[in-house]
Design a protein around this motif. Structure first.
Motif, PDB file in Angstrom:
ATOM      1  N   PHE A 148      31.580  52.258  33.531  1.00  0.00           N
ATOM      2  CA  PHE A 148      31.153  50.894  33.774  1.00  0.00           C
ATOM      3  C   PHE A 148      32.048  49.972  33.104  1.00  0.00           C
ATOM      4  N   THR A 149      32.791  48.917  33.897  1.00  0.00           N
ATOM      5  CA  THR A 149      33.575  48.077  33.032  1.00  0.00           C
ATOM      6  C   THR A 149      33.656  46.682  33.743  1.00  0.00           C
ATOM      7  N   THR A 150      33.728  45.798  32.819  1.00  0.00           N
ATOM      8  CA  THR A 150      34.030  44.249  33.044  1.00  0.00           C
ATOM      9  C   THR A 150      35.308  43.697  32.965  1.00  0.00           C
ATOM     10  N   MET A 151      36.153  44.739  32.593  1.00  0.00           N
ATOM     11  CA  MET A 151      37.700  44.481  32.468  1.00  0.00           C
ATOM     12  C   MET A 151      38.172  43.709  33.496  1.00  0.00           C
ATOM     13  N   PRO A 152      39.202  42.542  33.301  1.00  0.00           N
ATOM     14  CA  PRO A 152      39.702  41.769  34.667  1.00  0.00           C
ATOM     15  C   PRO A 152      40.446  43.171  35.394  1.00  0.00           C
ATOM     16  N   ALA A 153      40.432  42.998  36.687  1.00  0.00           N
ATOM     17  CA  ALA A 153      40.803  44.083  37.393  1.00  0.00           C
ATOM     18  C   ALA A 153      42.527  43.800  37.674  1.00  0.00           C
ATOM     19  N   CYS A 154      43.195  42.897  37.094  1.00  0.00           N
ATOM     20  CA  CYS A 154      44.463  42.697  37.062  1.00  0.00           C
ATOM     21  C   CYS A 154      45.058  43.314  35.945  1.00  0.00           C
ATOM     22  N   HIS A 155      44.423  44.139  35.000  1.00  0.00           N
ATOM     23  CA  HIS A 155      44.717  44.312  33.656  1.00  0.00           C
ATOM     24  C   HIS A 155      44.844  45.765  33.519  1.00  0.00           C
ATOM     25  N   SER A 156      45.849  46.135  32.580  1.00  0.00           N
ATOM     26  CA  SER A 156      46.218  47.823  32.487  1.00  0.00           C
ATOM     27  C   SER A 156      44.678  48.407  32.067  1.00  0.00           C
ATOM     28  N   ASN A 157      43.940  47.745  31.146  1.00  0.00           N
ATOM     29  CA  ASN A 157      42.747  48.681  30.619  1.00  0.00           C
ATOM     30  C   ASN A 157      41.699  48.991  31.714  1.00  0.00           C
TER      31      ASN A 157
END
Length: 517
Positions: free
Chosen positions: A218-227
């Protein structure tokens, strides 16, 4: 090179997993409007194939540079995978990036094509005109009047036979992405990420978080980001697991969505953890399937204890950067953890703490983190268009310079101290901005804080704090200073205090300190 990656490209990795897990859920997408969309691996493979056909029709081929300024969505992932299969080079750009920064990206890598949100059409059309890029290379997504893949829908038997794709032409050492750093304290640089880097990061995530096919990440991290890309996405694909991607972070909905989706692994930042703690307590907070919360957590001991107690979840602490590809220092997936340690050297890496001359330092002594890996495999290939910065960072001795400081204990556990650029020098004393921020954020009326050094004619630098608090809470500068004085050495206490209503942020929601003064 014979290693765990071998000659596998990111497209190869996707193809293998999509074949082996055709009927397993690959993606659950939760939109900002509450819509839930789900794809199996077979269904999403059709979306990738549509993207490939569309790109091929537009003239994109191996080595083409394609900017992507797309929100968290299935379309982002389909674009990324489609470009990878073709051997094209993706340049992901965050939606929150300023027009000046997008212009800088165009100057740096001259993308011949761009896939963007409808709201960013004018910006990209203007930049493409300035840089002499053909207008036919602009594709618009999330526009109700325009389907970027229109006319590109293959039937299922055709999915493995996309025209214009020569799998043999794409190599694992080819550049798959130019991923710009978040630029919190300096101008962003274009990190060259190879196919091997992407595949390796997936293998590493499997080890780091013990991923398996029944996991739901589960993630809300920006898709452009390495995380997001180098942990959640590649880990999901390599493990054949399920990715739950949320369009926008909402503290109010986050934990309810985690429970409802049966998430087993979640991605967090310190800001997310703190805002979740501020939500009303729910009797169901501890009723979930989460077994691991990733990753680097610069939290105070109080916040860490409050979070793990309330939500009954353990934190997997770690340290790394876009340049290092993976979280190269990490808590192990099983066994002992030593909070606030960021863990031990991860599989495939060597880590050292060194002094100003590059000499190894003894246990307990603060110095610079350096990382040894393989360029283009476990470490970035370099900075795009910046050979000087590449040489300065990667070095001829095989050790990547980080400029970040920390120390190691006698048992090989590492402790992060500070990003070097966040170090404040006041009257000969070194002050950690993170330490001061951590103290400020324990104040019950302070939502968030950022600390920087500003010029001082006598003491070199003064400590300045930016405070985000409710306007009507009654907090003033004198009260903030008094609070710090009881918890910090006098030379660390901020004497310049400014209240703000919001912070400038990077695409990964970090505070953009270079915009503060």
């Amino acid at each position: 090179m014979v290693d765990i990656v071998g000659s596998t490209t990111f497209g190869d990795a996707w193809d293998a997993t999509a074949r082996a897990n055709a009927d397993h859920t690959f993606l659950v997408f939760l939109s900002a409007t509450g819509q839930r969309t789900q794809y199996t691996y077979r269904e999403f493979d059709l979306q990738v194939a549509r993207a490939v056909r569309c790109f091929t029709a537009r003239g994109i081929s191996r080595g083409s540079i394609v900017a992507m300024q797309i929100r968290n969505s299935g379309e982002f992932i389909a674009c990324l995978l489609g470009l990878a299969k073709m051997g094209a080079i993706a340049v992901p750009i965050g939606l929150g990036v300023t027009a000046a920064e997008v212009a800088g990206i165009y100057r740096t890598c001259q993308p011949g094509w761009a896939v963007v949100e409808a709201g960013n059409r004018d910006l990209h059309e203007g930049l493409r005109a300035v840089h002499g890029v053909l207008p036919g290379g602009l594709l618009i997504v999330h526009d109700q009047d325009c389907d970027p893949w229109e006319g590109s829908q293959p039937s299922e038997p055709e999915v493995r036979d996309e025209p214009g794709v020569d799998d043999a032409a794409v190599r694992s050492d080819d550049i798959a992405e130019i991923m710009f750093t978040s630029g919190t304290t300096a101008a962003p640089k274009g990190v060259m990420v190879t196919h091997a880097n992407l595949v390796y990061s997936g293998h590493y995530a499997i080890w780091q978080a013990s991923l398996r096919p029944d996991d739901r990440i589960f993630t809300t991290m920006p898709a452009c980001h390495s995380n997001f890309q180098l942990v959640a996405l590649t880990g999901t694909i390599m493990a054949g697991a399920t990715l739950v991607l949320v369009e926008h972070y909402s503290a109010r909905r986050f934990w309810a969505d985690v429970r409802a989706e049966g998430a087993t692994v979640i991605q967090l930042t310190a800001m997310l953890a703190r805002t979740l703690l501020k939500q009303p307590v729910d009797p169901l907070d501890r009723d979930h399937r989460v077994r691991e919360a990733l990753y680097f957590m610069p939290l105070s001991d109080e916040d860490k204890d409050a979070f793990t107690s309330r939500f009954a979840v353990r934190l997997l602490n770690s340290y790394g950067s876009t340049e290092s590809i993976c979280w190269v220092v990490t808590d192990p997936p099983l066994g002992e953890r030593r909070w606030p340690s960021v863990g031990r050297a991860g599989l495939g890496y060597e880590v050292a703490i060194v002094g100003p001359e590059g000499q190894p330092l003894p246990a307990g002594q603060v110095g610079e983190f350096r990382i040894k890996g393989v360029t283009g495999r476990t470490l970035m290939a370099g900075y795009y268009g910046d050979l000087e910065a590449t040489r300065a960072t990667l070095g001829e001795d095989g050790w990547m310079r980080t400029s970040d400081t920390g120390y190691m204990d006698a048992d090989g556990w590492f402790y992060f101290v500070e990003r070097a650029c966040n170090l404040i020098k006041r009257a000969g004393e070194n002050i950690s901005a993170c330490e001061v921020e951590a103290v400020l954020e324990t104040h019950p009326l302070i939502k968030e804080a950022a600390v920087i050094g500003v010029p001082d004619p006598i003491r070199d630098q003064a400590v300045k704090a930016f405070i985000l608090a409710d306007p009507d809470c009654g907090l003033d500068a004198a009260a903030v200073e008094a609070y710090c004085r009881g918890r910090l050495a006098e030379f660390k206490v901020p004497h310049i205090i400014e209240f703000v209503t919001e912070f400038p942020r990077t695409p990964s929601m970090k505070i953009e300190k270079r915009s503060l003064s």
